[in-house]
Design a protein around this motif. Sequence first.
Motif, short mmCIF file in Angstrom:
data_model
loop_
_atom_site.label_atom_id
_atom_site.label_comp_id
_atom_site.label_asym_id
_atom_site.label_seq_id
_atom_site.Cartn_x
_atom_site.Cartn_y
_atom_site.Cartn_z
N GLY A 125 -5.50 7.70 -6.97
CA GLY A 125 -6.05 6.98 -5.84
C GLY A 125 -5.23 5.83 -5.32
N ARG A 126 -3.93 5.86 -5.58
CA ARG A 126 -3.06 4.77 -5.14
C ARG A 126 -1.70 5.32 -4.73
NH1 ARG A 126 -3.32 -0.71 -6.47
NH2 ARG A 126 -4.83 -0.29 -8.11
N SER A 127 -1.06 4.68 -3.79
CA SER A 127 0.28 5.08 -3.41
C SER A 127 1.30 4.32 -4.25
CB SER A 127 0.53 4.80 -1.92
OG SER A 127 0.63 3.40 -1.70
N PRO A 128 2.51 4.86 -4.43
CA PRO A 128 3.53 4.11 -5.18
C PRO A 128 3.88 2.78 -4.52
CG PRO A 128 4.47 6.07 -4.16
CD PRO A 128 3.00 6.19 -4.03
N ALA A 129 3.88 2.73 -3.19
CA ALA A 129 4.17 1.48 -2.50
C ALA A 129 3.10 0.43 -2.80
CB ALA A 129 4.27 1.71 -0.99
N ALA A 130 1.84 0.88 -2.84
CA ALA A 130 0.75 -0.05 -3.15
C ALA A 130 0.85 -0.54 -4.59
CB ALA A 130 -0.59 0.63 -2.92
N GLU A 131 1.30 0.32 -5.49
CA GLU A 131 1.44 -0.09 -6.89
C GLU A 131 2.55 -1.11 -7.06
OE1 GLU A 131 0.52 -0.34 -10.86
OE2 GLU A 131 -0.60 0.56 -9.20
N ILE A 132 3.64 -0.92 -6.35
CA ILE A 132 4.74 -1.89 -6.40
C ILE A 132 4.27 -3.23 -5.85
CG2 ILE A 132 7.02 -2.46 -5.47
CD1 ILE A 132 7.58 0.59 -5.43
N ARG A 133 3.55 -3.19 -4.73
CA ARG A 133 3.04 -4.43 -4.12
C ARG A 133 2.04 -5.12 -5.05
NH1 ARG A 133 1.80 -2.35 0.23
NH2 ARG A 133 -0.41 -1.94 -0.14
N ARG A 134 1.15 -4.35 -5.69
CA ARG A 134 0.17 -4.94 -6.61
C ARG A 134 0.87 -5.63 -7.78
NH1 ARG A 134 -1.76 -4.38 -11.38
NH2 ARG A 134 -0.44 -2.58 -11.83
N ARG A 135 1.92 -4.98 -8.29
CA ARG A 135 2.64 -5.58 -9.42
C ARG A 135 3.30 -6.88 -9.01
NH1 ARG A 135 3.53 -7.61 -13.19
NH2 ARG A 135 4.63 -7.01 -15.10
#
Length: 257
Positions: A189-199
């Motif tokens: 339920g998440r995009s890789p771009a969103a995961e990078i931004r979250r981190r």
Amino acid sequence: MAGGEMMNDVTLLAAVVQDAPVPLWVIDEKGLLSLANDSAARFLGHRRGADLQGGPSHDLLHRHRPDGSPYPSHECPIISLGSAKASAEWFVTLAGDVREVCWTTKPVGTSGHVLLTFAQPHRRHHETMNSHRPLVRQMSTAGSHTRLHRELSQVIDERFVDPSFSTASLADAAHLSVRSVQVIFAARGRSPAAEIRRRRLDHARYLLERGMTVQMACHESGFLDASTFARAYRQHFGFPPSRTLRVNELPSPPLSG
């Protein structure tokens, strides 16, 4: 040199190449295999090098990526002929297994042919290759999406502070297509771009809570400019980064006594 002597030299050279313990692979200017010794053939699960001659070199070496997705020949660094190269990668055997390799290429004369040599890396050489290519990660076809996601997340943890790090960088790190990486993260339920931004945002909050200025936390977390950082921070946490900083700058209440 007489014609007979030249022919003897060519025959001798061919015999030496064929019996060499190191895999030797010659690619012509069209990307086709013009020579492979038996060591190269056996490395890839074939019986004889002669059986492979004339076949498309790219398809014989890595007809697909480790996750099974297509690997277009125009993206292959090996058949981008013209200069000497060295890298760590993976090849796909006849049975479909993935084998990690270190390879080198070198142009052969002016014919447009390229000599490829490859072997499984020794541990020390593998570590040296990765120290120069920090994004390289090898993914196994036997690995589930869970394993792939875990390994991709590890790459993000190591690289997110680099402002140039992106989904494309992550895909290149894992030798996967961008689409494959997106599919792996979409399952959660998440995009890789969103995961990078979250981190990056979580790291920025950590730094702010320890007294770092907004500007410094912005750049130390991989953001290029403060306005983009502030907007993303507010959207993610519901308040601006300055609030996190102010809360942690408040003096402690006096002890009652």
